[in-house]
Scaffold this motif. Structure first.
Motif, mmCIF file in Angstrom:
data_model
loop_
_atom_site.group_PDB
_atom_site.id
_atom_site.type_symbol
_atom_site.label_atom_id
_atom_site.label_comp_id
_atom_site.label_asym_id
_atom_site.label_seq_id
_atom_site.Cartn_x
_atom_site.Cartn_y
_atom_site.Cartn_z
ATOM 1 N N UNK A 13 0.824 -1.212 0.000
ATOM 2 C CA UNK A 13 0.000 0.000 0.000
ATOM 3 C C UNK A 13 0.855 1.258 0.000
ATOM 4 N N UNK A 14 1.876 1.263 0.822
ATOM 5 C CA UNK A 14 2.774 2.419 0.895
ATOM 6 C C UNK A 14 3.569 2.531 -0.398
ATOM 7 N N UNK A 15 4.101 1.407 -0.870
ATOM 8 C CA UNK A 15 4.895 1.423 -2.103
ATOM 9 C C UNK A 15 4.065 1.981 -3.256
ATOM 10 N N UNK A 16 2.840 1.473 -3.419
ATOM 11 C CA UNK A 16 1.978 1.932 -4.518
ATOM 12 C C UNK A 16 1.684 3.419 -4.425
ATOM 13 N N UNK A 17 1.290 3.869 -3.238
ATOM 14 C CA UNK A 17 0.923 5.281 -3.061
ATOM 15 C C UNK A 17 2.120 6.191 -3.316
ATOM 16 N N UNK A 18 3.257 5.839 -2.770
ATOM 17 C CA UNK A 18 4.454 6.674 -2.911
ATOM 18 C C UNK A 18 4.955 6.648 -4.362
ATOM 19 N N UNK A 19 4.913 5.472 -4.995
ATOM 20 C CA UNK A 19 5.331 5.372 -6.404
ATOM 21 C C UNK A 19 4.495 6.289 -7.288
ATOM 22 N N UNK A 20 3.177 6.231 -7.113
ATOM 23 C CA UNK A 20 2.266 7.046 -7.930
ATOM 24 C C UNK A 20 2.550 8.529 -7.723
ATOM 25 N N UNK A 21 2.681 8.926 -6.462
ATOM 26 C CA UNK A 21 2.893 10.335 -6.149
ATOM 27 C C UNK A 21 4.241 10.842 -6.664
ATOM 28 N N UNK A 22 5.301 10.062 -6.465
ATOM 29 C CA UNK A 22 6.625 10.499 -6.914
ATOM 30 C C UNK A 22 6.703 10.530 -8.436
ATOM 31 N N UNK A 23 6.059 9.582 -9.086
ATOM 32 C CA UNK A 23 6.015 9.573 -10.547
ATOM 33 C C UNK A 23 5.304 10.831 -11.048
ATOM 34 N N UNK A 24 4.219 11.188 -10.384
ATOM 35 C CA UNK A 24 3.468 12.397 -10.743
ATOM 36 C C UNK A 24 4.345 13.640 -10.657
ATOM 37 N N UNK A 25 5.249 13.663 -9.671
ATOM 38 C CA UNK A 25 6.133 14.818 -9.489
ATOM 39 C C UNK A 25 7.411 14.723 -10.322
ATOM 40 N N UNK A 26 7.463 13.761 -11.233
ATOM 41 C CA UNK A 26 8.561 13.717 -12.192
ATOM 42 C C UNK A 26 9.756 12.858 -11.827
ATOM 43 N N UNK A 27 9.635 12.090 -10.764
ATOM 44 C CA UNK A 27 10.739 11.203 -10.398
ATOM 45 C C UNK A 27 10.615 9.880 -11.146
ATOM 46 N N UNK A 28 11.748 9.241 -11.371
ATOM 47 C CA UNK A 28 11.767 7.896 -11.949
ATOM 48 C C UNK A 28 11.834 6.946 -10.754
ATOM 49 N N UNK A 29 10.781 6.146 -10.561
ATOM 50 C CA UNK A 29 10.654 5.362 -9.332
ATOM 51 C C UNK A 29 10.723 3.859 -9.614
ATOM 52 N N UNK A 30 11.464 3.170 -8.783
ATOM 53 C CA UNK A 30 11.440 1.713 -8.791
ATOM 54 C C UNK A 30 11.273 1.267 -7.342
ATOM 55 N N UNK A 31 10.911 -0.004 -7.161
ATOM 56 C CA UNK A 31 10.668 -0.451 -5.793
ATOM 57 C C UNK A 31 10.991 -1.924 -5.627
ATOM 58 N N UNK A 32 11.185 -2.302 -4.377
ATOM 59 C CA UNK A 32 11.376 -3.695 -4.007
ATOM 60 C C UNK A 32 10.720 -3.909 -2.646
ATOM 61 N N UNK A 33 10.204 -5.120 -2.442
ATOM 62 C CA UNK A 33 9.628 -5.469 -1.139
ATOM 63 C C UNK A 33 10.660 -6.161 -0.253
ATOM 64 N N UNK A 34 11.837 -6.441 -0.812
ATOM 65 C CA UNK A 34 12.893 -7.148 -0.097
ATOM 66 C C UNK A 34 14.115 -6.239 0.026
#
Length: 117
Positions: A13-34
């Protein structure tokens, strides 16, 4: 060029929300759960958003390892945790900043902005 941010958090939930928001602000976002994936990267982000408690690993240990390595010590690490009481141990492990969950997206953006300049 867009700044790259890696989110290491085991809460989808946090990863999805933060990814969407940072992408909206122009950042290139990647994530991992591990969090252990962070130590295996071949290409490093401009900022690492690192959860302290993830299943199977402690973000503070990952941060210490990154900061002890000459090729990764320059990466700004913003540690996040649901426990406000461990901000001091996050900083002691080498984190450049700390943010307690739940956090306001504006506060996250300000901290990332500060770490990327």
């Amino acid at each position: 060029m867009r700044k790259r941010i890696l989110i290491a958090d085991d809460d989808p939930g946090i990863v999805d929300a933060v990814e969407i928001m940072l992408d909206f602000y122009g950042y290139q976002v990647s994530s991992t759960y591990d969090g252990n994936d962070v130590l295996k990267l071949s290409e490093y982000p401009d900022v690492l958003l690192l959860d302290i408690w993830m299943s199977g690993c402690d973000g503070r240990d990952i941060c210490k390892e990154l900061k002890a390595n000459a090729s990764t010590r320059h990466i700004p690490v913003l540690m996040v945790s649901a426990s406000k009481d461990i901000a001091q141990s996050a900083i002691q492990s080498g984190a450049d900043d700390f943010l307690a969950k739940p956090f306001e997206m504006e506060e996250l953006l300000l901290k990332i902005e500060k770490l990327t300049h």
